[in-house]
Write an enzyme that holds these catalytic residues in place. Structure first.
Site, PDB file in Angstrom:
ATOM      1  N   ASN A   8      20.874  46.372  35.602  1.00 34.82           N
ATOM      2  CA  ASN A   8      22.097  46.051  36.338  1.00 34.82           C
ATOM      3  C   ASN A   8      23.068  45.329  35.389  1.00 34.82           C
ATOM      4  OD1 ASN A   8      23.942  44.366  37.821  1.00 34.82           O
ATOM      5  ND2 ASN A   8      22.787  44.798  39.663  1.00 34.82           N
ATOM      6  N   ASP A  10      26.139  44.101  36.096  1.00 35.29           N
ATOM      7  CA  ASP A  10      27.189  43.317  36.766  1.00 35.29           C
ATOM      8  C   ASP A  10      27.640  42.093  35.977  1.00 35.29           C
ATOM      9  OD1 ASP A  10      26.932  45.034  38.883  1.00 35.29           O
ATOM     10  OD2 ASP A  10      25.916  43.608  40.211  1.00 35.29           O
ATOM     11  N   HIS A  11      26.658  41.393  35.370  1.00 35.66           N
ATOM     12  CA  HIS A  11      27.043  40.105  34.796  1.00 35.66           C
ATOM     13  C   HIS A  11      27.711  40.225  33.431  1.00 35.66           C
ATOM     14  CE1 HIS A  11      25.882  38.261  38.359  1.00 35.66           C
ATOM     15  NE2 HIS A  11      24.619  38.620  38.258  1.00 35.66           N
ATOM     16  N   ARG A  19      37.767  35.589  32.311  1.00 34.30           N
ATOM     17  CA  ARG A  19      39.078  35.494  31.650  1.00 34.30           C
ATOM     18  C   ARG A  19      40.025  36.611  32.067  1.00 34.30           C
ATOM     19  NH1 ARG A  19      39.377  32.014  27.164  1.00 34.30           N
ATOM     20  NH2 ARG A  19      38.260  30.181  27.855  1.00 34.30           N
ATOM     21  N   HIS A  44      27.076  46.960  40.952  1.00 35.32           N
ATOM     22  CA  HIS A  44      27.417  46.616  42.344  1.00 35.32           C
ATOM     23  C   HIS A  44      28.930  46.410  42.407  1.00 35.32           C
ATOM     24  CE1 HIS A  44      26.540  43.648  45.934  1.00 35.32           C
ATOM     25  NE2 HIS A  44      27.415  44.580  46.244  1.00 35.32           N
ATOM     26  N   ARG A  46      31.444  45.010  44.435  1.00 34.27           N
ATOM     27  CA  ARG A  46      31.572  44.152  45.620  1.00 34.27           C
ATOM     28  C   ARG A  46      32.966  44.285  46.214  1.00 34.27           C
ATOM     29  NH1 ARG A  46      27.350  39.934  45.883  1.00 34.27           N
ATOM     30  NH2 ARG A  46      28.591  39.181  47.613  1.00 34.27           N
ATOM     31  N   ARG A  50      34.447  40.767  42.384  1.00 30.74           N
ATOM     32  CA  ARG A  50      34.288  39.577  41.537  1.00 30.74           C
ATOM     33  C   ARG A  50      33.751  39.905  40.151  1.00 30.74           C
ATOM     34  NH1 ARG A  50      29.357  36.456  44.512  1.00 30.74           N
ATOM     35  NH2 ARG A  50      30.763  36.673  46.262  1.00 30.74           N
ATOM     36  N   GLU A  71      25.486  50.237  43.741  1.00 32.05           N
ATOM     37  CA  GLU A  71      25.165  49.328  44.862  1.00 32.05           C
ATOM     38  C   GLU A  71      26.437  49.015  45.599  1.00 32.05           C
ATOM     39  OE1 GLU A  71      23.471  45.506  44.077  1.00 32.05           O
ATOM     40  OE2 GLU A  71      21.928  46.413  42.857  1.00 32.05           O
ATOM     41  N   THR A 101      25.020  35.443  45.266  1.00 34.30           N
ATOM     42  CA  THR A 101      24.469  36.772  45.000  1.00 34.30           C
ATOM     43  C   THR A 101      23.921  37.301  46.323  1.00 34.30           C
ATOM     44  OG1 THR A 101      22.895  38.041  43.662  1.00 34.30           O
ATOM     45  CG2 THR A 101      22.213  35.819  44.289  1.00 34.30           C
ATOM     46  N   THR A 102      23.428  38.547  46.317  1.00 34.16           N
ATOM     47  CA  THR A 102      22.921  39.134  47.555  1.00 34.16           C
ATOM     48  C   THR A 102      21.789  38.268  48.107  1.00 34.16           C
ATOM     49  OG1 THR A 102      23.346  41.229  46.467  1.00 34.16           O
ATOM     50  CG2 THR A 102      22.162  41.318  48.557  1.00 34.16           C
ATOM     51  N   GLU A 152      14.734  49.823  48.544  1.00 34.89           N
ATOM     52  CA  GLU A 152      14.545  48.876  47.447  1.00 34.89           C
ATOM     53  C   GLU A 152      14.065  47.584  48.091  1.00 34.89           C
ATOM     54  OE1 GLU A 152      17.597  48.374  44.452  1.00 34.89           O
ATOM     55  OE2 GLU A 152      17.000  46.281  44.153  1.00 34.89           O
ATOM     56  N   HIS A 192      15.668  42.036  42.511  1.00 35.41           N
ATOM     57  CA  HIS A 192      16.332  40.766  42.791  1.00 35.41           C
ATOM     58  C   HIS A 192      15.463  39.603  42.339  1.00 35.41           C
ATOM     59  CE1 HIS A 192      19.088  37.873  44.438  1.00 35.41           C
ATOM     60  NE2 HIS A 192      19.937  38.885  44.525  1.00 35.41           N
ATOM     61  N   GLY A 193      16.006  38.850  41.389  1.00 42.57           N
ATOM     62  CA  GLY A 193      15.317  37.650  40.922  1.00 42.57           C
ATOM     63  C   GLY A 193      14.154  37.927  39.977  1.00 42.57           C
ATOM     64  N   GLY A 214      18.920  42.541  36.639  1.00 40.49           N
ATOM     65  CA  GLY A 214      20.201  42.253  36.008  1.00 40.49           C
ATOM     66  C   GLY A 214      20.262  40.903  35.335  1.00 40.49           C
TER      67      GLY A 214
HETATM   68  N1  PXP Z   1      18.843  44.814  43.467  1.00 41.91           N
HETATM   69  C1  PXP Z   1      19.856  44.521  44.323  1.00 41.91           C
HETATM   70  C2  PXP Z   1      19.973  45.315  45.581  1.00 41.91           C
HETATM   71  C3  PXP Z   1      20.792  43.513  44.020  1.00 41.91           C
HETATM   72  O1  PXP Z   1      21.785  43.244  44.888  1.00 41.91           O
HETATM   73  C4  PXP Z   1      20.686  42.834  42.792  1.00 41.91           C
HETATM   74  C5  PXP Z   1      21.694  41.795  42.422  1.00 41.91           C
HETATM   75  O2  PXP Z   1      22.930  42.400  42.288  1.00 41.91           O
HETATM   76  C6  PXP Z   1      19.626  43.188  41.936  1.00 41.91           C
HETATM   77  C7  PXP Z   1      18.706  44.158  42.304  1.00 41.91           C
HETATM   78  C8  PXP Z   1      19.437  42.522  40.620  1.00 41.91           C
HETATM   79  O3  PXP Z   1      19.105  41.183  40.820  1.00 41.91           O
HETATM   80  P1  PXP Z   1      19.033  40.193  39.591  1.00 41.91           P
HETATM   81  O4  PXP Z   1      20.413  40.115  39.018  1.00 41.91           O
HETATM   82  O5  PXP Z   1      18.560  38.923  40.217  1.00 41.91           O
HETATM   83  O6  PXP Z   1      18.061  40.793  38.623  1.00 41.91           O
END
Ligand code: PXP
Length: 241
Positions: A8, A10-11, A19, A44, A46, A50, A71, A101-102, A152, A192-193, A214
């Protein structure tokens, strides 16, 4: 089938948006992540934009050579966007503007009609759907009733467990949910996590297909580079560290 890693990105976009500039670019990161062994790329989009922007999603779709998982929340504008972009699959997630976060899975059972409509529209257009749910029997049954191709499983509660007893209990729930879903011919991903220390136990669950990770990968990439961070996550998944 070998367990896949969905990275992922996103970050990477979060750092750019700090910035509101053009770097770092998540689209450029695709090449490095895939070279290092990512089996899929996730983003993702959103509603509050963001991190990922619409432009990112269009370019990610054109750039990703593995598979692209979009996502998104269960809203009409997002479904319309997915129909246009045609990612390899869509993961439907709950979205709350205030959250960092989610938080928790989508209540598929409680919002059956709304979610089913999105699933049937997307899958009818040839885009498989994954439902991000808690490891809960009721949510799995509802996912099966709407013929979602994937779920998932939300691993956040497992990742946040403070004691070994709680961690084992959460792991058991993930295992039982995976077994239950596979019995109903739903393919199973999780995420997630997850990080370099807690991923191995989840990776060991029989039948698990893909882990979406991610934050921990991007956090490590700041120090060691993205390719090494992705490679080390794959090693952690396979117990090679
Ligand atoms: N799966 C889903 C559905 C998520 O919403 C996220 C966070 O965007 C992740 C996985 C990845 O989570 P993490 O960034 O904590 O690894």
């Amino acid at each position: 089938m070998a367990l896949s890693l969905g990275v992922n990105l996103d970050h990477i976009a979060t750092v750019r948006q700090a910035r509101r500039t053009v770097e770092p670019d998540p689209v450029q990161a695709v090449i490095l992540a895939e070279l290092a062994g990512a089996d899929g790329i996730t983003a993702h989009l959103r509603e509050d934009r963001r991190h990922m922007q619409d432009r990112d999603i269009l370019l990610l779709k054109q750039t990703v050579r593995t598979h692209f998982n979009l996502e998104m929340a269960v809203t009409e504008p997002m479904v319309a966007l997915a129909l246009e972009v045609k990612p390899d699959y869509v993961t439907l997630v709950p979205e709350n503007r205030q959250e960092v976060t989610t938080e928790g899975g989508l209540d598929v059972a409680g919002q059956f009609e709304r979610v089913e409509k999105a699933v049937s529209t997307l899958q009818g257009a040839g885009i498989p759907v994954s439902l991000f749910i808690d490891p809960d029997q009721k949510q799995i049954m509802a996912s099966a009733r709407m013929s979602a191709r994937f779920i998932e499983l939300h691993t956040g509660t497992y990742a946040e467990a403070k004691t070994e007893g709680d961690r084992n209990k959460q792991l058991y729930l993930l295992e039982a949910a995976t077994e239950e879903a596979l019995k109903r011919e739903i393919r199973v991903n999780a995420g997630h996590g997850l990080n370099y220390w807690n991923v191995y136990a989840v990776a060991q669950i029989p039948g698990m297909e893909e882990l979406n990770i991610g934050h921990s990968i991007i956090a490590r990439a700041v120090y060691v580079g993205l390719e090494r961070a992705v490679r080390e996550m794959k090693q952690a998944m396979y117990g090679q560290v």
